[in-house]
Design a protein around this motif. Sequence first.
Motif, mmCIF file in Angstrom:
data_model
loop_
_atom_site.group_PDB
_atom_site.id
_atom_site.type_symbol
_atom_site.label_atom_id
_atom_site.label_comp_id
_atom_site.label_asym_id
_atom_site.label_seq_id
_atom_site.Cartn_x
_atom_site.Cartn_y
_atom_site.Cartn_z
ATOM 1 N N MET A 1 0.844 -1.207 0.000
ATOM 2 C CA MET A 1 0.000 0.000 0.000
ATOM 3 C C MET A 1 0.875 1.251 0.000
ATOM 4 N N ASN A 2 0.450 2.241 -0.736
ATOM 5 C CA ASN A 2 1.187 3.511 -0.791
ATOM 6 C C ASN A 2 0.666 4.477 0.262
ATOM 7 N N TYR A 3 1.573 5.257 0.776
ATOM 8 C CA TYR A 3 1.217 6.278 1.776
ATOM 9 C C TYR A 3 1.724 7.628 1.295
ATOM 10 N N ILE A 4 0.938 8.665 1.473
ATOM 11 C CA ILE A 4 1.406 10.026 1.199
ATOM 12 C C ILE A 4 1.862 10.632 2.517
ATOM 13 N N VAL A 5 3.026 11.228 2.519
ATOM 14 C CA VAL A 5 3.526 11.887 3.732
ATOM 15 C C VAL A 5 2.807 13.236 3.845
ATOM 16 N N MET A 6 2.030 13.368 4.906
ATOM 17 C CA MET A 6 1.215 14.574 5.083
ATOM 18 C C MET A 6 1.917 15.627 5.934
ATOM 19 N N GLU A 7 2.681 15.158 6.894
ATOM 20 C CA GLU A 7 3.326 16.113 7.810
ATOM 21 C C GLU A 7 4.555 15.439 8.418
ATOM 22 N N CYS A 8 5.589 16.203 8.634
ATOM 23 C CA CYS A 8 6.806 15.623 9.212
ATOM 24 C C CYS A 8 7.148 16.296 10.535
ATOM 25 N N HIS A 9 7.481 15.502 11.500
ATOM 26 C CA HIS A 9 7.953 15.991 12.802
ATOM 27 C C HIS A 9 9.285 15.312 13.082
ATOM 28 N N PRO A 10 10.045 15.812 14.046
ATOM 29 C CA PRO A 10 11.330 15.160 14.338
ATOM 30 C C PRO A 10 11.157 13.685 14.709
ATOM 31 N N GLY A 11 10.117 13.411 15.491
ATOM 32 C CA GLY A 11 9.975 12.045 15.993
ATOM 33 C C GLY A 11 9.102 11.148 15.140
ATOM 34 N N TYR A 12 8.338 11.730 14.260
ATOM 35 C CA TYR A 12 7.399 10.906 13.477
ATOM 36 C C TYR A 12 6.917 11.686 12.248
ATOM 37 N N ALA A 13 6.247 10.959 11.365
ATOM 38 C CA ALA A 13 5.610 11.589 10.208
ATOM 39 C C ALA A 13 4.157 11.140 10.176
ATOM 40 N N ILE A 14 3.292 12.018 9.666
ATOM 41 C CA ILE A 14 1.878 11.628 9.538
ATOM 42 C C ILE A 14 1.643 11.224 8.088
ATOM 43 N N LEU A 15 1.137 10.030 7.923
ATOM 44 C CA LEU A 15 0.938 9.476 6.581
ATOM 45 C C LEU A 15 -0.552 9.252 6.332
ATOM 46 N N LEU A 16 -0.917 9.288 5.054
ATOM 47 C CA LEU A 16 -2.303 8.978 4.660
ATOM 48 C C LEU A 16 -2.240 7.806 3.681
ATOM 49 N N ASP A 17 -2.918 6.712 4.071
ATOM 50 C CA ASP A 17 -2.868 5.557 3.154
ATOM 51 C C ASP A 17 -4.002 5.620 2.136
ATOM 52 N N GLU A 18 -4.060 4.658 1.260
ATOM 53 C CA GLU A 18 -5.037 4.693 0.161
ATOM 54 C C GLU A 18 -6.456 4.394 0.642
ATOM 55 N N TYR B 1 11.653 11.525 5.566
ATOM 56 C CA TYR B 1 10.590 11.771 4.607
ATOM 57 C C TYR B 1 10.450 13.265 4.341
ATOM 58 N N GLU B 2 9.776 13.560 3.207
ATOM 59 C CA GLU B 2 9.395 14.939 2.887
ATOM 60 C C GLU B 2 7.891 14.971 2.680
ATOM 61 N N VAL B 3 7.286 16.085 3.008
ATOM 62 C CA VAL B 3 5.834 16.218 2.810
ATOM 63 C C VAL B 3 5.523 16.091 1.327
ATOM 64 N N GLY B 4 4.484 15.316 1.006
ATOM 65 C CA GLY B 4 4.082 15.117 -0.379
ATOM 66 C C GLY B 4 4.699 13.880 -1.003
ATOM 67 N N GLN B 5 5.671 13.315 -0.317
ATOM 68 C CA GLN B 5 6.341 12.124 -0.834
ATOM 69 C C GLN B 5 5.416 10.910 -0.697
ATOM 70 N N THR B 6 5.498 10.025 -1.663
ATOM 71 C CA THR B 6 4.744 8.763 -1.558
ATOM 72 C C THR B 6 5.713 7.671 -1.131
ATOM 73 N N VAL B 7 5.356 6.957 -0.059
ATOM 74 C CA VAL B 7 6.262 5.941 0.486
ATOM 75 C C VAL B 7 5.545 4.589 0.593
ATOM 76 N N LYS B 8 6.389 3.543 0.678
ATOM 77 C CA LYS B 8 5.852 2.191 0.882
ATOM 78 C C LYS B 8 6.513 1.592 2.118
ATOM 79 N N ASP B 9 5.851 0.678 2.727
ATOM 80 C CA ASP B 9 6.370 -0.045 3.901
ATOM 81 C C ASP B 9 6.944 0.870 4.977
ATOM 82 N N PRO B 10 6.169 1.810 5.457
ATOM 83 C CA PRO B 10 6.695 2.646 6.549
ATOM 84 C C PRO B 10 6.718 1.864 7.862
#
Lengths: 244, 305
Positions: free
Chosen positions: B1-18, B30-39
């Motif tokens: 499943m792909n995740y979009i990185v919605m927000e980045c913090h030092p300790g974590y990132a907020i992702l939105l899955d499909e 990660y960078e905001v807007g990046q699409t990632v797999k297997d977080p």
Amino acid sequence: MQKGQNEHQLIHRVNAAKINVEEADQLIRDYMPFIRTETGKFLKRPPVEGRDDELGIAMMAFYEAIGGYSKERGAFLSYAAMLIRSRLIDNVRKEQKHTYDVSMDAPLGDEDTTLADVLADSRNEQEERLMREATREEIAELVAQMKGFGVELSDVADNCPRQQRTLEACRKALQYARENPALLDELLRTGKLPISSLSAGSGAERKTLERHRKYMVALLLIYTNGFDILRGHLTQIMKGVTAK
Amino acid sequence: MNYIVMECHPGYAILLDEAGIFCKAANLNYEVGQTVKDPVLMKSAPEKAKARSSKWLRSGIAAVAACCIIFLGLGYYQEFVKTYSSIYLSINPQVQMELNRHGDVTRLTGTNEDGRTLLAGYEPESRDKVEVADELIDRAIEMGFLSEGGQVSISLDCPDEVLFEEYGVELREGITAYFDGRIVIDVTITDHRSSAPEGTQVSDEPPAEAAEQPQTPAGSQTPSQPQTPSQPQTPSQPQTPSQPQTPSQPQTPPTGSEGSNYGDTNYDDGGSNYSEGDDGSDDNDDGDDGGNSGYDDGGNSGYDD
């Protein structure tokens, strides 16, 4: 005495970080040396920032420790160290499952080439960069609109339904809103989530929607105009959902 | 499943899955807007554990509370609701009074037609057995079931002798005191368990033990054949009063009063003497003249008549 005072101050900061995202971020930044040390203990070498995923995992574990800490767990740093180690072990186990996967970076034969070099790069870096930029703009716009509702992404992540049944109820409400765009207009116009209409129209329980209001606000906003990329990403959100 | 990185913090990132789920994950540069797999997704284990423990705690408290309620309810039922003893009041109307362990009346039942008539519309003012008995006798008088000189038979069904005596004395004294100077009624008290078959025939027949006692004077060997007057030809039964050749038999003159009051005497004393009934029979076996002669003659004369 000094140690006790420091511990007391740290607990005070941890408690503040539980409810404030900025405080949590600052606490993690301040304790990066501790996090690096714990990661280094596990790796048996100093971690390299930007290269070792373990450091990112350790930072997340430290953040988890902030959220899960209570006085009964003893000293905060001991608890955080234990959690960091546990998460790193989990990660190693997860990685071990993929031990037999072929690595793209593995050398091919005697030559100094890798599988990644041989396989054609189907990605268009330029296109990808543009896409990422557009996505970032959409997200920034979404975050700005959410702020108008007093909602932040961290809140949404914490407020996201965990149970499948709750998730389906929220999706039903979303489906009903998509079929009745007037509800989405009402959301933007009034700045309030039309819970009564959504509940009555979709059959989802009002209490469920109220409990996950922040999540519903984020989802409905994505389905208003201007968030095509995010909507396009949500390919599986409506699977098996039929409104009442 | 792909995740979009919605927000980045030092300790974590907020992702939105499909599937539209927002989640926190380790921020692996990660960078905001990046699409990632297997977080590496964040676990919410501590909160779950807390929720589970509080759920267990709540369940435990609920279980303990339920047990307490059951025990208290059971205790209350045993003490105040469950029928522990019964009083059968027979005037002609027959009424069963069910009592709890404390001796309070829990239920009234008319056991015959008149009994049901007597209870129709009756609301006891108290749960005290004596007061209820008084009220019922009062009602019986008002409704014409009982008149001057009438007989009230009270049969007690108690689990032990002590309670039988206690209730018997209490009822006798209470009823006597209540009707003293107003009307003369004959109150008899019997044990329902041993005299149940005869309980309803109080005014017609003598009690069972009275029927068995007449043969006792000299014929302790043949206690089961008291009605020997009708069998004068049986030489093996010399104890029969009709056999003149038996000089050893005590010639106790039949006293008319004893004979006619046979039943009454027994019943009147039944309450207080009931526990002494065994003693009485022992006396009979021992050949107590006074008691034997009285019963023998009375019984015989009574039956001959």
